[in-house]
Scaffold this motif. Structure first.
Motif, PDB file in Angstrom:
ATOM      1  N   ALA A  15       7.953  61.530  33.358  1.00  0.00           N
ATOM      2  CA  ALA A  15       8.263  60.098  33.311  1.00  0.00           C
ATOM      3  C   ALA A  15       7.721  59.500  32.031  1.00  0.00           C
ATOM      4  N   ASP A  16       8.150  58.279  31.749  1.00  0.00           N
ATOM      5  CA  ASP A  16       7.588  57.491  30.636  1.00  0.00           C
ATOM      6  C   ASP A  16       7.596  58.265  29.335  1.00  0.00           C
ATOM      7  N   ILE A  17       8.800  58.665  28.947  1.00  0.00           N
ATOM      8  CA  ILE A  17       8.998  59.443  27.721  1.00  0.00           C
ATOM      9  C   ILE A  17       8.819  58.555  26.491  1.00  0.00           C
ATOM     10  N   HIS A  18       9.396  57.348  26.545  1.00  0.00           N
ATOM     11  CA  HIS A  18       9.297  56.360  25.453  1.00  0.00           C
ATOM     12  C   HIS A  18       9.715  56.966  24.107  1.00  0.00           C
ATOM     13  N   LEU A  19      10.917  57.530  24.101  1.00  0.00           N
ATOM     14  CA  LEU A  19      11.417  58.144  22.871  1.00  0.00           C
ATOM     15  C   LEU A  19      11.397  57.166  21.698  1.00  0.00           C
ATOM     16  N   ASP A  20      10.916  57.663  20.579  1.00  0.00           N
ATOM     17  CA  ASP A  20      10.855  56.920  19.310  1.00  0.00           C
ATOM     18  C   ASP A  20       9.964  55.683  19.372  1.00  0.00           C
ATOM     19  N   TYR A  67      13.440  55.597  27.278  1.00  0.00           N
ATOM     20  CA  TYR A  67      13.456  54.965  25.962  1.00  0.00           C
ATOM     21  C   TYR A  67      12.312  53.952  25.852  1.00  0.00           C
ATOM     22  N   ASP A  68      12.229  53.312  24.695  1.00  0.00           N
ATOM     23  CA  ASP A  68      11.168  52.329  24.465  1.00  0.00           C
ATOM     24  C   ASP A  68      11.783  51.010  24.013  1.00  0.00           C
ATOM     25  N   GLY A  69      12.637  50.441  24.877  1.00  0.00           N
ATOM     26  CA  GLY A  69      13.332  49.230  24.491  1.00  0.00           C
ATOM     27  C   GLY A  69      14.523  49.566  23.616  1.00  0.00           C
ATOM     28  N   ASP A  70      14.997  48.597  22.855  1.00  0.00           N
ATOM     29  CA  ASP A  70      16.183  48.816  22.022  1.00  0.00           C
ATOM     30  C   ASP A  70      15.920  49.797  20.887  1.00  0.00           C
ATOM     31  N   TRP A  71      16.916  50.648  20.618  1.00  0.00           N
ATOM     32  CA  TRP A  71      16.830  51.570  19.484  1.00  0.00           C
ATOM     33  C   TRP A  71      17.141  50.829  18.194  1.00  0.00           C
ATOM     34  N   LYS A  72      16.636  51.375  17.099  1.00  0.00           N
ATOM     35  CA  LYS A  72      17.017  50.834  15.786  1.00  0.00           C
ATOM     36  C   LYS A  72      18.432  51.270  15.435  1.00  0.00           C
ATOM     37  N   ASP A  73      18.828  52.454  15.894  1.00  0.00           N
ATOM     38  CA  ASP A  73      20.179  52.967  15.681  1.00  0.00           C
ATOM     39  C   ASP A  73      20.474  53.976  16.785  1.00  0.00           C
ATOM     40  N   TYR A  74      21.612  54.661  16.693  1.00  0.00           N
ATOM     41  CA  TYR A  74      22.020  55.586  17.750  1.00  0.00           C
ATOM     42  C   TYR A  74      21.365  56.956  17.640  1.00  0.00           C
ATOM     43  N   SER A  75      20.515  57.170  16.663  1.00  0.00           N
ATOM     44  CA  SER A  75      19.914  58.493  16.477  1.00  0.00           C
ATOM     45  C   SER A  75      19.047  58.882  17.678  1.00  0.00           C
ATOM     46  N   THR A  76      18.443  57.881  18.342  1.00  0.00           N
ATOM     47  CA  THR A  76      17.632  58.176  19.525  1.00  0.00           C
ATOM     48  C   THR A  76      18.499  58.769  20.632  1.00  0.00           C
ATOM     49  N   GLY A  77      19.649  58.146  20.883  1.00  0.00           N
ATOM     50  CA  GLY A  77      20.560  58.649  21.904  1.00  0.00           C
ATOM     51  C   GLY A  77      21.136  60.005  21.555  1.00  0.00           C
TER      52      GLY A  77
END
Length: 428
Positions: A15-20, A67-77
């Protein structure tokens, strides 16, 4: 249990990965280990995928805040899709619920999930049955960032003859340092008669109960000094419909350590530094090859307290030099805190009817009420204008919006002044 459950299988609960997510309180410092910071959450997630493949798990559960809120771009996805795709090559499915941080992400709504990944609905509780394993997974995502209702109450009762898992992002009955989202009680969970509850939201690993198992696996990568120690996931083994083993797996690539050192019995600076050196060696060993971000906190009543308080910059540089000598690039010293108390007889000095005694009396009696300290508000306003805005963020040690931060600054200033005056006085 059905005949399908009379077998052994494993699954991962994380749980709670918080990518990027940035590693708060570290990246803004010039001396920070940038290479270790950059993409730390991604590298920890890659470790999670590696473990799933190596352990040949049947499926992976992700209990929110991928995730950690909104991404800066689609690279996280795109990164997520690539990693989940690695699991697909080994026929490993992923089941996830959205947490409060995921619900705040607008980009996820326009990006399809990988084919082997199921994200449970936020509108209602859903159940997925894995007939070949005799498993039923029940879950519901957050519909919005702030969920105050008891989602657990809406979960269906256990499916008879199956190993039932509840997948939920919740604060349960409340945990220090975490917002009270989707609150529920342990009795609420037990009433469903599931065999395992896979929870998320609390970043510290905790086995809440064993009958049935109710577990917070914690986050997979510490992001600041309040998230110390090993971070990772649990690998759960189920044998004949019963949990037979829970294995804690460390996934973090950078570890945070709050190093509290008592120096009560030390009466010279050399002894202080030697004790710090020994503690650093212990922390380095326990990190098992990972770089460390460390805060050192000195405490205790000692005769060197005034010397330490009088020259905080010198103490800071001495310990930084020691850490560099001991661990090199494997250790970054985030902060040195001096919470020691003096053993010198301050009371007798205060009682002296001389300028030194009177000055000390003035300093000691300075109030913590920041509204009554002349010029303090003006100085705080000037500081805000001069320093970068991120210096005063909610995760910063200089969060000037919190009254306790201003109290700490006042107390430290008083300690420093008293320490310097007593040190100078002793030298005469």
């Amino acid at each position: 249990m059905s005949d399908a459950s009379l077998t052994e299988f494993k699954f991962i609960h994380a749980a709670d990965i918080h990518l990027d997510s940035p590693l708060h309180g570290l990246s803004r410092y010039e001396s920070a280990p940038v290479d270790a910071i950059r993409n730390a959450c991604r590298r920890a997630f890659e470790n999670l995928i590696d473990v799933a493949i190596e352990e040949r798990v049947a499926f992976v559960l992700l209990a929110g805040d991928l995730y950690d809120g909104d991404w800066k771009d689609y690279s996280t996805g795109i990164f997520l899709s690539k990693q989940i795709g690695r699991l697909a090559q080994h026929n490993i499915r992923v089941f996830a619920v959205s947490g409060n941080h995921d619900a705040a992400n607008r980009m996820t709504k326009s990006l399809e999930s990988p084919a082997n990944m199921k994200i449970f609905s936020s509108k209602r509780v859903e159940t997925v049955k894995l007939d070949h394993l005799g498993v039923a997974i029940h879950g519901q995502s957050f519909p919005s960032q702030h969920v105050d209702e008891n989602l657990a109450a809406g979960f269906c009762d256990a499916a008879k003859g199956l190993f039932n898992i509840g997948l939920l992002h919740t604060s349960l009955d409340g945990r220090e340092g975490h917002a009270n989202y989707a609150p529920c009680s342990l009795d609420d969970l037990r009433s469903k008669e599931y065999q395992y509850w896979a929870l998320g939201h609390i970043h510290k690993q905790e086995i809440v109960a064993k009958e049935p198992y109710v577990i917070f696996p914690g986050c997979i990568q510490g992001r600041h000094i309040r998230e110390t120690g090993a971070k990772g996931c649990v690998v759960v083994t189920v044998n004949d419909g019963v949990v037979s083993d829970i294995e804690k797996i460390a996934l973090d690539v950078l570890r945070w350590s709050l190093c509290v050192i008592d120096i009560t019995d030390i009466d010279e600076m050399r002894g202080v530094l030697e004790r710090v050196r020994k503690r650093i060696d212990q922390e380095i060993a326990s990190a098992e090859g990972r770089p460390l971000a460390m805060r050192i906190r000195l405490q205790g009543a000692t005769t060197v307290a005034d010397e330490l308080a009088a020259y905080p910059d010198r103490l800071d540089q001495q310990i930084k030099a020691l850490s560099a000598e001991t661990a090199g690039d494997e250790l970054w010293l985030e902060r040195v805190e001096n919470l020691t108390n003096r053993k010198l007889d301050l009371e007798s000095t205060l009682a002296d009817d001389n300028p030194m005694g009177k000055l000390l009396q003035e300093i000691v009696t300075i109030t913590r009420d920041t509204d009554n300290i002349d010029g303090l508000k003006q100085k705080v306003a000037e500081l805000r204008q001069k320093a970068p805005s991120e210096t005063f963020g909610h995760d910063s040690i200089l969060n000037l919006d919190e009254e306790q931060t201003l109290h700490r600054v006042v107390d430290e200033a008083k300690q420093m002044l008293i320490g310097r005056l007593l040190t100078v006085g002793a030298a005469k």
